[in-house]
Design a protein around this motif. Structure first.
Motif, PDB file in Angstrom:
ATOM      1  N   ASP A 195      30.165   5.278   1.410  1.00  0.00           N
ATOM      2  CA  ASP A 195      29.729   6.627   1.042  1.00  0.00           C
ATOM      3  C   ASP A 195      28.232   6.746   1.328  1.00  0.00           C
ATOM      4  OD1 ASP A 195      29.321   9.133   0.028  1.00  0.00           O
ATOM      5  OD2 ASP A 195      29.849   8.643  -2.043  1.00  0.00           O
ATOM      6  N   HIS A 196      27.906   6.815   2.615  1.00  0.00           N
ATOM      7  CA  HIS A 196      26.503   6.808   3.022  1.00  0.00           C
ATOM      8  C   HIS A 196      25.771   8.079   2.608  1.00  0.00           C
ATOM      9  CE1 HIS A 196      27.205   3.156   5.284  1.00  0.00           C
ATOM     10  NE2 HIS A 196      28.256   3.727   5.840  1.00  0.00           N
ATOM     11  N   ALA A 197      26.489   9.184   2.521  1.00  0.00           N
ATOM     12  CA  ALA A 197      25.852  10.458   2.186  1.00  0.00           C
ATOM     13  C   ALA A 197      25.254  10.437   0.783  1.00  0.00           C
ATOM     14  CB  ALA A 197      26.861  11.602   2.307  1.00  0.00           C
ATOM     15  N   ARG A 198      25.834   9.648  -0.117  1.00  0.00           N
ATOM     16  CA  ARG A 198      25.359   9.599  -1.507  1.00  0.00           C
ATOM     17  C   ARG A 198      24.595   8.313  -1.827  1.00  0.00           C
ATOM     18  NH1 ARG A 198      28.980   9.025  -5.192  1.00  0.00           N
ATOM     19  NH2 ARG A 198      27.629   9.866  -6.795  1.00  0.00           N
ATOM     20  N   LYS A 199      24.433   7.440  -0.854  1.00  0.00           N
ATOM     21  CA  LYS A 199      23.813   6.139  -1.135  1.00  0.00           C
ATOM     22  C   LYS A 199      22.366   6.297  -1.594  1.00  0.00           C
ATOM     23  CE  LYS A 199      25.337   2.630   1.199  1.00  0.00           C
ATOM     24  NZ  LYS A 199      25.601   1.614   2.257  1.00  0.00           N
ATOM     25  N   TRP A 200      21.623   7.219  -0.972  1.00  0.00           N
ATOM     26  CA  TRP A 200      20.233   7.418  -1.387  1.00  0.00           C
ATOM     27  C   TRP A 200      20.173   7.913  -2.828  1.00  0.00           C
ATOM     28  CZ3 TRP A 200      17.414  11.691  -3.028  1.00  0.00           C
ATOM     29  CH2 TRP A 200      16.022  11.517  -3.100  1.00  0.00           C
ATOM     30  N   GLU A 201      21.001   8.897  -3.183  1.00  0.00           N
ATOM     31  CA  GLU A 201      20.998   9.423  -4.550  1.00  0.00           C
ATOM     32  C   GLU A 201      21.385   8.342  -5.548  1.00  0.00           C
ATOM     33  OE1 GLU A 201      23.631  12.729  -4.568  1.00  0.00           O
ATOM     34  OE2 GLU A 201      22.291  14.023  -3.404  1.00  0.00           O
ATOM     35  N   ARG A 202      22.374   7.548  -5.214  1.00  0.00           N
ATOM     36  CA  ARG A 202      22.828   6.498  -6.130  1.00  0.00           C
ATOM     37  C   ARG A 202      21.762   5.416  -6.289  1.00  0.00           C
ATOM     38  NH1 ARG A 202      28.283   4.705  -3.625  1.00  0.00           N
ATOM     39  NH2 ARG A 202      28.288   3.243  -5.386  1.00  0.00           N
ATOM     40  N   ALA A 203      21.080   5.075  -5.186  1.00  0.00           N
ATOM     41  CA  ALA A 203      19.999   4.096  -5.289  1.00  0.00           C
ATOM     42  C   ALA A 203      18.842   4.666  -6.099  1.00  0.00           C
ATOM     43  CB  ALA A 203      19.540   3.682  -3.891  1.00  0.00           C
ATOM     44  N   MET A 204      18.493   5.933  -5.855  1.00  0.00           N
ATOM     45  CA  MET A 204      17.395   6.551  -6.578  1.00  0.00           C
ATOM     46  C   MET A 204      17.684   6.624  -8.078  1.00  0.00           C
ATOM     47  SD  MET A 204      14.342   7.784  -6.289  1.00  0.00           S
ATOM     48  CE  MET A 204      14.062   8.181  -4.566  1.00  0.00           C
TER      49      MET A 204
ATOM     50  N   GLY B 289       0.817  -1.207   0.000  1.00  0.00           N
ATOM     51  CA  GLY B 289       0.000   0.000   0.000  1.00  0.00           C
ATOM     52  C   GLY B 289       0.850   1.257   0.000  1.00  0.00           C
ATOM     53  N   GLU B 290       1.934   1.270   0.754  1.00  0.00           N
ATOM     54  CA  GLU B 290       2.815   2.432   0.795  1.00  0.00           C
ATOM     55  C   GLU B 290       3.509   2.649  -0.555  1.00  0.00           C
ATOM     56  OE1 GLU B 290       5.479   2.156   4.111  1.00  0.00           O
ATOM     57  OE2 GLU B 290       3.866   1.984   5.576  1.00  0.00           O
ATOM     58  N   ILE B 291       3.868   1.555  -1.218  1.00  0.00           N
ATOM     59  CA  ILE B 291       4.471   1.674  -2.553  1.00  0.00           C
ATOM     60  C   ILE B 291       3.449   2.229  -3.541  1.00  0.00           C
ATOM     61  CG2 ILE B 291       5.405   0.352  -4.497  1.00  0.00           C
ATOM     62  CD1 ILE B 291       6.696  -1.533  -2.432  1.00  0.00           C
ATOM     63  N   ASP B 292       2.226   1.721  -3.482  1.00  0.00           N
ATOM     64  CA  ASP B 292       1.174   2.214  -4.375  1.00  0.00           C
ATOM     65  C   ASP B 292       0.896   3.699  -4.152  1.00  0.00           C
ATOM     66  OD1 ASP B 292       0.889  -0.268  -5.511  1.00  0.00           O
ATOM     67  OD2 ASP B 292      -0.863  -0.836  -4.316  1.00  0.00           O
ATOM     68  N   ASN B 293       1.086   4.161  -2.923  1.00  0.00           N
ATOM     69  CA  ASN B 293       0.853   5.574  -2.605  1.00  0.00           C
ATOM     70  C   ASN B 293       2.052   6.460  -2.911  1.00  0.00           C
ATOM     71  OD1 ASN B 293      -1.784   5.159  -1.692  1.00  0.00           O
ATOM     72  ND2 ASN B 293      -1.126   4.737   0.405  1.00  0.00           N
ATOM     73  N   GLY B 294       3.105   5.862  -3.448  1.00  0.00           N
ATOM     74  CA  GLY B 294       4.257   6.651  -3.884  1.00  0.00           C
ATOM     75  C   GLY B 294       5.295   6.939  -2.820  1.00  0.00           C
ATOM     76  N   ALA B 295       5.214   6.270  -1.659  1.00  0.00           N
ATOM     77  CA  ALA B 295       6.185   6.525  -0.595  1.00  0.00           C
ATOM     78  C   ALA B 295       7.531   5.881  -0.868  1.00  0.00           C
ATOM     79  CB  ALA B 295       5.640   6.023   0.742  1.00  0.00           C
ATOM     80  N   TRP B 296       7.526   4.792  -1.634  1.00  0.00           N
ATOM     81  CA  TRP B 296       8.756   4.036  -1.894  1.00  0.00           C
ATOM     82  C   TRP B 296       8.844   3.653  -3.364  1.00  0.00           C
ATOM     83  CZ3 TRP B 296      11.649   3.487   2.490  1.00  0.00           C
ATOM     84  CH2 TRP B 296      10.995   3.491   3.714  1.00  0.00           C
ATOM     85  N   ILE B 297      10.082   3.477  -3.817  1.00  0.00           N
ATOM     86  CA  ILE B 297      10.333   2.768  -5.065  1.00  0.00           C
ATOM     87  C   ILE B 297      11.241   1.587  -4.749  1.00  0.00           C
ATOM     88  CG2 ILE B 297      10.111   4.851  -6.487  1.00  0.00           C
ATOM     89  CD1 ILE B 297      13.221   4.703  -6.813  1.00  0.00           C
ATOM     90  N   THR B 298      11.274   0.624  -5.630  1.00  0.00           N
ATOM     91  CA  THR B 298      12.168  -0.513  -5.460  1.00  0.00           C
ATOM     92  C   THR B 298      13.149  -0.545  -6.614  1.00  0.00           C
ATOM     93  OG1 THR B 298      10.634  -2.005  -6.618  1.00  0.00           O
ATOM     94  CG2 THR B 298      10.435  -1.834  -4.221  1.00  0.00           C
ATOM     95  N   VAL B 299      14.408  -0.843  -6.300  1.00  0.00           N
ATOM     96  CA  VAL B 299      15.451  -0.935  -7.318  1.00  0.00           C
ATOM     97  C   VAL B 299      16.326  -2.135  -7.008  1.00  0.00           C
ATOM     98  CG1 VAL B 299      15.466   1.570  -7.700  1.00  0.00           C
ATOM     99  CG2 VAL B 299      17.097   0.564  -6.090  1.00  0.00           C
ATOM    100  N   SER B 300      17.108  -2.531  -7.975  1.00  0.00           N
ATOM    101  CA  SER B 300      18.000  -3.663  -7.785  1.00  0.00           C
ATOM    102  C   SER B 300      19.082  -3.321  -6.763  1.00  0.00           C
ATOM    103  CB  SER B 300      18.640  -4.058  -9.116  1.00  0.00           C
ATOM    104  OG  SER B 300      19.416  -2.986  -9.623  1.00  0.00           O
ATOM    105  N   ALA B 301      19.515  -4.329  -6.039  1.00  0.00           N
ATOM    106  CA  ALA B 301      20.575  -4.160  -5.042  1.00  0.00           C
ATOM    107  C   ALA B 301      21.785  -4.986  -5.447  1.00  0.00           C
ATOM    108  CB  ALA B 301      20.080  -4.595  -3.660  1.00  0.00           C
ATOM    109  N   ASP B 302      22.947  -4.544  -5.025  1.00  0.00           N
ATOM    110  CA  ASP B 302      24.153  -5.328  -5.226  1.00  0.00           C
ATOM    111  C   ASP B 302      25.118  -5.070  -4.076  1.00  0.00           C
ATOM    112  OD1 ASP B 302      25.651  -2.922  -5.804  1.00  0.00           O
ATOM    113  OD2 ASP B 302      24.954  -3.041  -7.866  1.00  0.00           O
ATOM    114  N   GLU B 303      26.106  -5.918  -3.978  1.00  0.00           N
ATOM    115  CA  GLU B 303      27.081  -5.845  -2.888  1.00  0.00           C
ATOM    116  C   GLU B 303      27.800  -4.504  -2.853  1.00  0.00           C
ATOM    117  OE1 GLU B 303      31.471  -7.672  -2.096  1.00  0.00           O
ATOM    118  OE2 GLU B 303      29.963  -9.077  -2.850  1.00  0.00           O
ATOM    119  N   GLN B 304      28.151  -3.974  -4.017  1.00  0.00           N
ATOM    120  CA  GLN B 304      28.936  -2.752  -4.055  1.00  0.00           C
ATOM    121  C   GLN B 304      28.223  -1.584  -3.381  1.00  0.00           C
ATOM    122  OE1 GLN B 304      30.208  -1.591  -7.966  1.00  0.00           O
ATOM    123  NE2 GLN B 304      31.185   0.296  -7.267  1.00  0.00           N
TER     124      GLN B 304
END
Length: 219
Positions: free
Chosen positions: A203-212, A182-197
């Protein structure tokens, strides 16, 4: 974000570690042999993917978080925030508090905010070449170990025998059945592929931008 100081987090975590471990094991389910993931998967499971908060999600506990999903099935969902480090904790006194041998131990381990649920529960996300009691493989590259009352994995890390890459977190993010969808349908989250790197990148400060930025790659 809910700001926990390390002394407060550890003060909660250490005395209740045994009960916390039981909770963690109940959340993850029993260990199974055979090398495959024992975590039940529903259709379109997000297991092993990143859940990325969009700018519409204003809850300070989750604003601009990247969450690695370690469970998503008919019973609900569970993930660990991977871009909110708290601070580094010296390993030697940490081992002593668990009654583990700290002789010759130097260095520290970085403590992360894993989520607002059960802040006394500790988890270690790590690469799969390491396994101990309770370790569960999430994907082919990533495993999760709930910390027990006598966390051998911390001792192994301190003595250079732990996993190649890891992330130590207290607390987790959890959703009841259907809640996350329900939260995804409401636009609160997106899902993307994950990898070890990206998962273990410091570099936690840029992790959100890189994931987005992976949103365009997962159409």
């Amino acid at each position: 974000m809910v700001r926990y100081t390390v002394p407060r987090m550890l003060a909660v975590f250490l005395p209740t570690c045994a009960a916390a471990a039981l909770c963690a094991l109940a959340v993850l389910g029993p260990a199974r042999a055979g090398g495959g993931s024992p975590l039940a998967q529903a259709d379109k499971s997000l297991l092993g993917q990143f859940l990325v908060a969009t700018d519409t999600l204003r809850d300070p506990r989750f604003a601009r978080t990247v969450i690695y999903m370690v469970r998503h099935d008919g019973g609900g969902a569970l993930g660990l925030v991977v871009n909110r480090p708290v601070r580094d904790v010296p390993l030697a006194p940490l081992l002593r508090q668990f009654g583990l041998d700290d002789r010759g131990v130097n260095g520290s381990i970085r403590l992360h905010y894993g989520g607002p649920v059960e802040p006394a529960v500790g988890f270690l996300l790590h690469t799969v070449e390491y396994a101990t009691e309770g370790t569960e493989r999430v994907t082919g590259d990533v495993a999760v170990t709930p910390l027990t009352a006598r966390p051998v994995v911390l001792r192994d890390i301190a003595h250079g025998a732990g996993p190649r890459r890891f992330l130590f977190a207290l607390g987790y993010a959890g959703w009841a059945p259907g809640q996350l969808e329900g939260e995804i349908d409401n636009g609160a989250w997106i899902t993307v592929s994950a990898d070890e790197q990206l998962l273990f990148d410091d570099d936690h400060a840029r992790k959100w931008e890189r994931a987005m930025s992976r949103r365009r790659l997962t159409i």
